[in-house]
Design a protein around this motif. Structure first.
Motif, short mmCIF file in Angstrom:
data_model
loop_
_atom_site.label_atom_id
_atom_site.label_comp_id
_atom_site.label_asym_id
_atom_site.label_seq_id
_atom_site.Cartn_x
_atom_site.Cartn_y
_atom_site.Cartn_z
N ILE A 198 0.85 -1.19 0.00
CA ILE A 198 0.00 0.00 0.00
C ILE A 198 0.89 1.25 0.00
CG2 ILE A 198 -1.82 -1.23 1.24
CD1 ILE A 198 -1.12 0.52 3.71
N SER A 199 0.26 2.40 -0.08
CA SER A 199 1.00 3.67 -0.11
C SER A 199 1.14 4.25 1.29
CB SER A 199 0.28 4.67 -1.02
OG SER A 199 -1.07 4.85 -0.58
N TYR A 200 2.10 5.17 1.41
CA TYR A 200 2.24 5.90 2.67
C TYR A 200 2.66 7.33 2.35
CZ TYR A 200 7.39 6.06 2.76
OH TYR A 200 8.70 6.32 2.47
N SER A 201 2.40 8.20 3.30
CA SER A 201 2.85 9.59 3.25
C SER A 201 3.29 9.97 4.65
CB SER A 201 1.73 10.51 2.76
OG SER A 201 0.55 10.34 3.54
N PHE A 202 3.94 11.12 4.77
CA PHE A 202 4.27 11.58 6.12
C PHE A 202 4.40 13.09 6.14
CE2 PHE A 202 8.51 10.95 4.32
CZ PHE A 202 9.33 11.91 4.91
N THR A 203 4.30 13.64 7.35
CA THR A 203 4.51 15.07 7.56
C THR A 203 5.88 15.26 8.20
OG1 THR A 203 2.15 15.51 7.83
CG2 THR A 203 3.68 17.15 8.69
N ALA A 204 6.74 16.04 7.55
CA ALA A 204 8.05 16.38 8.08
C ALA A 204 7.94 17.73 8.79
CB ALA A 204 9.08 16.45 6.96
N HIS A 205 8.53 17.84 9.96
CA HIS A 205 8.34 19.02 10.79
C HIS A 205 9.63 19.85 10.89
CE1 HIS A 205 4.24 18.16 12.23
NE2 HIS A 205 4.58 16.90 12.01
N ALA A 206 10.56 19.48 11.73
CA ALA A 206 11.77 20.28 11.90
C ALA A 206 12.95 19.43 12.38
CB ALA A 206 11.53 21.44 12.87
N LYS A 207 12.85 18.88 13.59
CA LYS A 207 13.95 18.08 14.11
C LYS A 207 14.27 16.93 13.17
CE LYS A 207 15.54 15.68 18.28
NZ LYS A 207 15.22 15.31 19.68
N ASP A 208 13.23 16.36 12.56
CA ASP A 208 13.41 15.23 11.65
C ASP A 208 14.03 15.65 10.32
OD1 ASP A 208 11.05 16.69 11.35
OD2 ASP A 208 9.98 15.05 10.39
N ASP A 220 12.68 24.78 15.86
CA ASP A 220 11.23 24.65 15.67
C ASP A 220 10.89 24.78 14.20
OD1 ASP A 220 9.61 24.25 18.08
OD2 ASP A 220 10.57 26.07 18.81
N GLY A 221 9.80 24.11 13.80
CA GLY A 221 9.30 24.29 12.45
C GLY A 221 8.41 25.52 12.39
N LEU A 222 7.32 25.47 13.10
CA LEU A 222 6.41 26.60 13.23
C LEU A 222 5.64 26.37 14.53
CD1 LEU A 222 5.46 29.17 11.84
CD2 LEU A 222 3.73 27.84 10.66
N PRO A 223 6.07 27.01 15.62
CA PRO A 223 5.50 26.69 16.93
C PRO A 223 3.99 26.88 16.98
CG PRO A 223 7.47 28.04 17.17
CD PRO A 223 7.13 28.03 15.71
N THR A 224 3.28 25.85 17.42
CA THR A 224 1.84 25.91 17.51
C THR A 224 1.37 27.03 18.43
OG1 THR A 224 1.69 23.54 17.07
CG2 THR A 224 -0.24 24.58 18.06
N ILE A 225 2.17 27.32 19.47
CA ILE A 225 1.75 28.35 20.41
C ILE A 225 1.65 29.71 19.75
CG2 ILE A 225 4.09 28.85 21.21
CD1 ILE A 225 0.81 28.86 23.27
N LEU A 226 2.44 29.97 18.71
CA LEU A 226 2.29 31.23 17.98
C LEU A 226 0.93 31.30 17.30
CD1 LEU A 226 5.81 31.77 16.35
CD2 LEU A 226 4.76 33.15 18.14
N LEU A 227 0.51 30.21 16.69
CA LEU A 227 -0.80 30.17 16.04
C LEU A 227 -1.91 30.39 17.07
CD1 LEU A 227 -0.37 27.07 13.69
CD2 LEU A 227 0.33 29.44 13.30
N GLU A 228 -1.78 29.73 18.22
CA GLU A 228 -2.81 29.84 19.25
C GLU A 228 -2.89 31.26 19.79
OE1 GLU A 228 -2.51 25.18 20.78
OE2 GLU A 228 -1.70 26.78 22.03
N ALA A 229 -1.73 31.87 20.04
CA ALA A 229 -1.72 33.24 20.56
C ALA A 229 -2.31 34.21 19.55
CB ALA A 229 -0.29 33.65 20.91
N MET A 230 -1.92 34.08 18.30
CA MET A 230 -2.45 34.96 17.26
C MET A 230 -3.96 34.78 17.12
SD MET A 230 0.45 34.81 14.29
CE MET A 230 2.00 35.70 14.46
#
Length: 402
Positions: free
Chosen positions: A137-147, A304-314
């Motif tokens: 079968i197929s697979y995909s993934f999300t790459a973030h930052a540390k990886d 960091d890739g894009l810190p979630t806390i920035l999105l939440e604060a905004m």
């Protein structure tokens, strides 16, 4: 079509973005199952974990012994002929990862899974890639930052994961550009899809009248840059400013940061709160005049890739101060949606925090612009829908990413 999310650990306290994504898929009626390769190592869970209705499978912990691995090879090969060839073609994969991949291949075959998606290009993707080859079968993934960036990343191993995946999501244009430069053979598989938030759970409040509170959230690790926030707080204290700073999160630097608080004489100004549930984080965001995210590229190249806390604060109307690490400038436009400072720039960080503590009109202008951006780009329902469209294109054999 039946999808499995393959995760190193589920649930995980620090990965609210994965939880938000899963809940958005469930709300849309997507047939989803979750595979966790490790047992949770934390007794703290966000309240919204209780809303997850998808079946969660836990792959048994590898024994590290030869006999169970050989038994797993024979069991999987009997049901999925050719699995042994996958084992032979991947001699550098650890025995533990291979044992879990063999078990995962059997599980997805028996559950009728037609596609797997992993988060982070580490053990989850390692296991999903091998299991996908075994099960056909197929697979995909999300790459973030540390990886992507950490000095321990093996370029050849990551290249194989990128090239074998049907698609690779990543969370910023910066990441896309970096991966295209370093792994051009996989460029046609890369898709930029922003993380998202359930916006109804992050209501906006104008920050005209806020407490003199600088708030920060994150694991207490080098890349978060909290040492520089503490030093900026010392500068603000020395200027006679009336303020408090609260930092929510736990991690390996807790002891050293506590020592720095004492060394700088900040006990009356700074509180290290430890990890906090989402309810507390959201309440503090509505109280604070400033959300500080002084991110840096760490010595080991972690970032960091894009810190979630920035999105939440905004989203909630809390003006943000941050740096130029990876994808942050894509959401924090200086003097438009927040204030930008240099990495490790204590003086600049102190000045930016002071501006937001003292200038109500500036807070309101930045916050309104930031909320508009969040609504246009970071609605989890829309962004999760893009993931579902991507998987549907994979199923239909689309030649190019959406």
């Amino acid at each position: 079509m039946k999808i499995a999310y393959v995760l190193k650990m589920f649930p995980r306290f620090s990965q609210t973005f994965v939880l938000n994504e899963i809940l958005a898929h469930e709300e849309a009626g997507w047939p989803l199952e979750i595979v966790s390769l490790r047992l949770p190592d934390d007794v703290r869970f966000h309240e919204s974990v209780a809303r997850v209705s998808s079946k969660v499978h836990r792959i048994p912990k590898p024994s590290g012994k030869a006999a169970p691995l050989l038994n797993q090879v024979h069991e999987t090969e009997a049901v999925l002929p050719g699995s042994l060839r996958v084992v032979a073609k991947n001699p550098t994969v650890t025995a533990s990862d291979m044992e879990q991949a063999l078990a995962l291949a059997l599980l997805i075959h028996r559950r009728g899974i037609t596609h797997m998606h992993a988060h982070f290009g580490t053990v989850g993707t390692t296991t999903a890639r091998l299991a996908a080859q075994m099960a056909g079968i197929s697979y995909s993934f999300t790459a973030h930052a540390k990886d992507i960036f950490h000095q321990t990343v093996d370029a050849d191993v990551l290249r194989a994961k990128l090239c074998d995946a049907a698609r690779v999501i990543t969370v910023s244009k910066y990441n896309v550009d970096y991966l295209c430069r370093h792994y051009p053979e996989a460029s046609d598989r890369l898709v930029h899809i922003d993380n998202g938030l359930p916006l109804d759970e992050f209501p906006y409040q104008d920050p005209a009248d806020r407490q003199p509170l600088i708030f920060a959230v994150g694991r207490l690790v080098e890349k978060k840059g909290f040492e520089f926030l503490l030093r900026a707080c010392a500068a603000l204290r020395d200027e006679g400013l009336d303020f408090r700073c609260q930092i929510a999160g736990g991690g390996t630097l807790m002891a050293s940061l506590r020592a720095l608080v004492a060394e700088l004489g900040l006990d009356n100004h700074v509180a290290l709160m430890g990890p906090q549930p989402q309810g507390v984080i959201r309440r503090k965001l509505h109280e604070a005049a400033v959300l500080a995210a002084p991110c840096i590229v760490a010595e080991d190249q972690d970032r960091d890739g894009l810190p979630t806390i920035l999105l939440e604060a905004m989203a909630m109307g809390t003006p943000c101060v941050s740096t130029d690490v990876t994808g942050i400038p894509e959401i924090l436009d200086h003097e438009l949606t927040g204030l930008a400072v240099g990495q490790r720039d204590v003086e600049g960080l102190a000045l930016a925090c002071r501006k937001l503590l003292e200038d109500s009109a500036l807070r309101v202008r930045l916050a309104r612009n930031a909320r508009a951006q969040i609504e246009s780009r970071f609605d989890i329902r829309k962004n999760a829908g893009r993931i579902r469209d991507m998987v549907e294109n994979i199923r239909q054999g689309a030649a190019t990413p959406p």
